[in-house]
Design a protein around this motif. Structure first.
Motif, PDB file in Angstrom:
ATOM      1  N   ILE A   1       1.002  -0.994  -0.172  1.00  0.00           N
ATOM      2  CA  ILE A   1       0.297   0.249  -0.234  1.00  0.00           C
ATOM      3  C   ILE A   1       1.213   1.347  -0.094  1.00  0.00           C
ATOM      4  N   CYS A   2       0.353   2.544  -0.863  1.00  0.00           N
ATOM      5  CA  CYS A   2       0.942   3.669  -0.586  1.00  0.00           C
ATOM      6  C   CYS A   2       0.092   4.045  -0.040  1.00  0.00           C
ATOM      7  N   LEU A   3       0.916   5.279   1.167  1.00  0.00           N
ATOM      8  CA  LEU A   3       0.386   6.090   2.249  1.00  0.00           C
ATOM      9  C   LEU A   3       0.693   7.433   1.960  1.00  0.00           C
ATOM     10  N   ARG A   4       0.203   8.370   1.448  1.00  0.00           N
ATOM     11  CA  ARG A   4       0.049   9.677   1.736  1.00  0.00           C
ATOM     12  C   ARG A   4      -0.805   9.788   2.307  1.00  0.00           C
ATOM     13  N   THR A   5       0.289  11.753   2.762  1.00  0.00           N
ATOM     14  CA  THR A   5      -0.263  12.325   4.260  1.00  0.00           C
ATOM     15  C   THR A   5      -0.300  13.474   3.555  1.00  0.00           C
ATOM     16  N   THR A   6      -0.901  14.423   4.753  1.00  0.00           N
ATOM     17  CA  THR A   6      -0.603  16.244   4.782  1.00  0.00           C
ATOM     18  C   THR A   6      -1.067  16.738   6.211  1.00  0.00           C
ATOM     19  N   LEU A   7       0.522  17.444   6.213  1.00  0.00           N
ATOM     20  CA  LEU A   7       0.547  17.939   7.717  1.00  0.00           C
ATOM     21  C   LEU A   7       0.251  19.745   7.989  1.00  0.00           C
ATOM     22  N   ILE A   8       0.785  19.976   9.017  1.00  0.00           N
ATOM     23  CA  ILE A   8       0.404  21.329   9.373  1.00  0.00           C
ATOM     24  C   ILE A   8       1.734  21.260  10.339  1.00  0.00           C
ATOM     25  N   THR A   9       2.385  22.526   9.649  1.00  0.00           N
ATOM     26  CA  THR A   9       3.504  22.509  10.427  1.00  0.00           C
ATOM     27  C   THR A   9       3.462  24.435  11.331  1.00  0.00           C
ATOM     28  N   GLY A  10       3.484  24.385  12.039  1.00  0.00           N
ATOM     29  CA  GLY A  10       3.250  25.930  13.131  1.00  0.00           C
ATOM     30  C   GLY A  10       2.107  26.300  12.803  1.00  0.00           C
ATOM     31  N   PHE A  11       1.230  25.254  13.966  1.00  0.00           N
ATOM     32  CA  PHE A  11      -0.212  25.579  14.071  1.00  0.00           C
ATOM     33  C   PHE A  11       0.069  26.691  15.473  1.00  0.00           C
ATOM     34  N   PRO A  12      -0.758  27.270  16.011  1.00  0.00           N
ATOM     35  CA  PRO A  12      -0.747  28.462  17.290  1.00  0.00           C
ATOM     36  C   PRO A  12      -0.380  27.573  18.537  1.00  0.00           C
ATOM     37  N   GLY A  13       1.112  27.354  19.158  1.00  0.00           N
ATOM     38  CA  GLY A  13       1.051  27.480  19.778  1.00  0.00           C
ATOM     39  C   GLY A  13       2.778  25.705  20.104  1.00  0.00           C
ATOM     40  N   GLU A  14       2.696  25.756  18.959  1.00  0.00           N
ATOM     41  CA  GLU A  14       3.196  24.284  18.604  1.00  0.00           C
ATOM     42  C   GLU A  14       4.946  24.886  19.178  1.00  0.00           C
TER      43      GLU A  14
ATOM     44  N   ALA B   1      -9.083  28.116  15.840  1.00  0.00           N
ATOM     45  CA  ALA B   1      -7.123  28.824  15.949  1.00  0.00           C
ATOM     46  C   ALA B   1      -6.918  29.904  15.759  1.00  0.00           C
ATOM     47  N   ALA B   2      -8.119  30.731  15.113  1.00  0.00           N
ATOM     48  CA  ALA B   2      -7.312  32.361  14.730  1.00  0.00           C
ATOM     49  C   ALA B   2      -7.346  33.141  16.455  1.00  0.00           C
ATOM     50  N   MET B   3      -7.983  32.366  16.754  1.00  0.00           N
ATOM     51  CA  MET B   3      -8.204  33.118  18.428  1.00  0.00           C
ATOM     52  C   MET B   3      -7.609  32.708  18.870  1.00  0.00           C
ATOM     53  N   MET B   4      -6.538  31.601  19.307  1.00  0.00           N
ATOM     54  CA  MET B   4      -5.357  30.973  20.020  1.00  0.00           C
ATOM     55  C   MET B   4      -4.292  31.575  20.040  1.00  0.00           C
ATOM     56  N   SER B   5      -3.633  31.983  21.136  1.00  0.00           N
ATOM     57  CA  SER B   5      -3.000  32.106  21.645  1.00  0.00           C
ATOM     58  C   SER B   5      -1.049  31.858  21.349  1.00  0.00           C
TER      59      SER B   5
ATOM     60  N   VAL C   1       3.565  18.864   2.862  1.00  0.00           N
ATOM     61  CA  VAL C   1       3.483  19.858   4.679  1.00  0.00           C
ATOM     62  C   VAL C   1       2.688  21.155   3.745  1.00  0.00           C
ATOM     63  N   PHE C   2       1.697  21.674   4.808  1.00  0.00           N
ATOM     64  CA  PHE C   2       1.716  23.052   4.232  1.00  0.00           C
ATOM     65  C   PHE C   2       1.709  23.873   5.874  1.00  0.00           C
ATOM     66  N   THR C   3       1.799  24.849   5.685  1.00  0.00           N
ATOM     67  CA  THR C   3       2.457  25.921   7.133  1.00  0.00           C
ATOM     68  C   THR C   3       0.827  26.205   7.710  1.00  0.00           C
ATOM     69  N   TYR C   4       0.819  26.656   8.680  1.00  0.00           N
ATOM     70  CA  TYR C   4      -0.554  27.382   9.482  1.00  0.00           C
ATOM     71  C   TYR C   4      -1.054  28.207   8.678  1.00  0.00           C
ATOM     72  N   SER C   5      -2.438  28.190   7.893  1.00  0.00           N
ATOM     73  CA  SER C   5      -2.766  29.785   7.586  1.00  0.00           C
ATOM     74  C   SER C   5      -4.226  29.777   9.008  1.00  0.00           C
ATOM     75  N   GLN C   6      -3.981  31.075   9.108  1.00  0.00           N
ATOM     76  CA  GLN C   6      -5.067  31.791  10.416  1.00  0.00           C
ATOM     77  C   GLN C   6      -6.309  32.680   9.883  1.00  0.00           C
ATOM     78  N   GLU C   7      -7.178  31.829   9.652  1.00  0.00           N
ATOM     79  CA  GLU C   7      -8.485  31.955   9.198  1.00  0.00           C
ATOM     80  C   GLU C   7      -9.296  32.192   9.927  1.00  0.00           C
ATOM     81  N   GLU C   8     -10.116  33.978   9.578  1.00  0.00           N
ATOM     82  CA  GLU C   8     -10.317  34.253  10.389  1.00  0.00           C
ATOM     83  C   GLU C   8     -12.474  33.453  10.436  1.00  0.00           C
ATOM     84  N   ASP C   9     -12.787  33.831  11.878  1.00  0.00           N
ATOM     85  CA  ASP C   9     -14.059  32.886  11.870  1.00  0.00           C
ATOM     86  C   ASP C   9     -13.971  31.319  12.680  1.00  0.00           C
ATOM     87  N   THR C  10     -12.461  30.736  12.545  1.00  0.00           N
ATOM     88  CA  THR C  10     -11.833  29.628  13.370  1.00  0.00           C
ATOM     89  C   THR C  10     -11.232  29.957  14.449  1.00  0.00           C
TER      90      THR C  10
END
Length: 449
Positions: free
Chosen positions: A300-313, A346-350, A335-344
């Protein structure tokens, strides 16, 4: 000054589709609807009377691309080079008031669940929206834009997961499965038109049917798709790890038409970060499902996606992710860098991290994955695999192809050296002779020494 007050059925439309493969399916459906109403299409903006932009706003980069495209086409409208400008899709759903206020050149705004009304909207010059809990569009003839040999089959709309970084549930609504008979009819029509690979997509494919049938029905859908004559490959994307059950594993394992390939969007490998993300798995559970998949389906071939730089990481949590990737040795990884999306939430996290830190961590992950991927590619040398021809390299006796390990537009290619004449969509057996970074090199099996 606008040239005409009403559109005409022989107007030519330039269609711009942005964002993900799920958006592409929506675009193909809109193209089909407009074609049935007599509209013609062009790829040349100088010939276009109408421009339709199907937008994306999943992350900031996608949002900016959509805005830039709208502004570019608005200039054409200002200069009288096009008659109408239509904005559809996620950005239209999320920011309709802002678009109306800030970009008056936009004539029509169509929400994500009102794409079936695009022809009516053009005739009436009115905006169209529907409730986000509307059923997905079905039984609509599509104009395939992927070349005709493969196509995406969107099996559901919306999402119920509510991950803290994601805006999709607010844009596309709750999870809504497409009825199975509609999907099977659509699949048969696609195969009859020449499609040989179907790629199943949704925000999450693994819980398909739970809203309509009271239980997960992806396995049953797959079994019935496998009965379609002429269909060669079925590929499954966007499988949430916690929803992968034994029945699904056995269907993939035993049905020869289903590629031994799964996309698992795990997002992180640190338990603390996964919890803050609102994910439903921890690292131990992720390891268990990955090991089970590899035990039951060794190739089996396994693909994944990651988010790096999540708030507080923290550095420690980033190191945990690096260690997780090193141990798991995913075949494919983005790999995606974390994107601070309004109305989520995570966007309000320190602890929001700088772009520099996020990008540095992304590069570290990609460099690690590069080593893993290059070693895996070299290990393929000598294997004989089935491959789908994607096209010929101009002025060379060579073709571009994909193996079962390669989804279109996100994974690598297999380059085949041969002077034989092959057609796009053909399936051939290829002996792997080498590798170049993420891509493979091979020869037709019956031509190899």
């Amino acid at each position: 000054m606008q040239k005409n007050s009403k559109t005409q059925k022989n107007d030519k439309i330039l269609f711009v589709s942005l964002g993900c493969d799920k958006n592409l399916v929506d675009s193909e459906m809109m193209l089909g609807l407009l074609s049935e109403k007599g509209y013609e299409f062009t790829d040349d903006e100088t010939e276009a009377d109408i421009v339709v932009i199907n937008t994306c706003c999943f992350i900031n980069d996608a949002k900016q691309e959509s805005i830039d495209t709208i502004l570019e086409m608005a200039e054409l409208k200002k200069n009288g080079e096009i008659k109408r400008l239509v904005v559809a899709g996620c950005l239209a759903q999320r920011y309709k008031e802002e678009i109306q206020k800030e970009i008056p050149e936009v004539d029509i705004i169509i929400g994500t669940t009102a794409i079936d009304e695009i022809a009516e909207a053009l005739n009436e010059l009115k905006n169209h929206y529907k409730a986000l809990d509307n059923a997905p569009l079905t039984d609509t003839k599509r104009i395939i834009t992927t070349g005709g040999h493969y196509a995406y089959l969107k099996i559901a709309e919306g999402c119920n997961k509510h991950c803290t970084y994601c805006i999709i549930p607010k844009i596309r609504g709750a999870y809504r499965s497409v009825p199975m008979e509609s999907l099977l009819n659509e699949a048969r029509n696609l195969v009859n038109s020449g499609v040989r690979e179907l790629i199943l997509v949704a925000q999450e494919t693994t819980i398909y049917g739970i809203d309509l049938y009271g239980k997960k029905m992806l396995s049953e859908l797959l079994r019935r798709l496998c009965l379609i004559e002429g269909l060669v490959w079925i590929r499954i994307l966007y499988c949430y790890p916690e929803e992968i059950d034994d029945e699904l594993i056995q269907v993939i394992k035993t049905e020869p038409k289903i590629c031994n390939y799964l996309d698992l969007p795990i997002q992180h490998g640190s338990d603390n970060v996964l919890k803050r993300m609102g994910r439903n798995t921890d690292s131990r559970e992720l390891v268990e499902i990955i090991e089970k998949l590899r035990s039951e389906i060794p190739d089996i071939c396994l693909r994944t996606t990651l988010i790096t730089g999540f708030p507080g990481e923290s550095e420690e949590e980033h190191d945990e992710l690096m260690d997780f990737v090193d141990r798991m040795e995913f075949d494919r990884l983005g790999v995606f860098t974390y994107s601070q999306e309004e109305d989520t939430p995570a966007a309000m996290m320190s602890g929001q991290l700088s772009d520099e830190v996020k990008e540095e961590r992304r590069m570290q992950l990609m460099e690690l994955q590069q080593e893993i991927a290059f070693d895996a590619a070299l290990a393929m040398k000598g294997r004989v695999v089935d491959a789908m021809i994607e096209g010929k390299i101009a002025d060379e006796d060579a073709y571009i192809a994909r193996t079962y390990k390669d989804a279109p537009n996100v994974d690598g290619f297999l380059f085949i050296n041969t002077n034989r004449e092959l057609m796009t969509g053909d399936f051939v057996k290829v002996r792997i002779t080498g590798a170049y970074e993420y891509d493979l090199i091979g020869e037709l099996e019956d031509e190899s020494a």
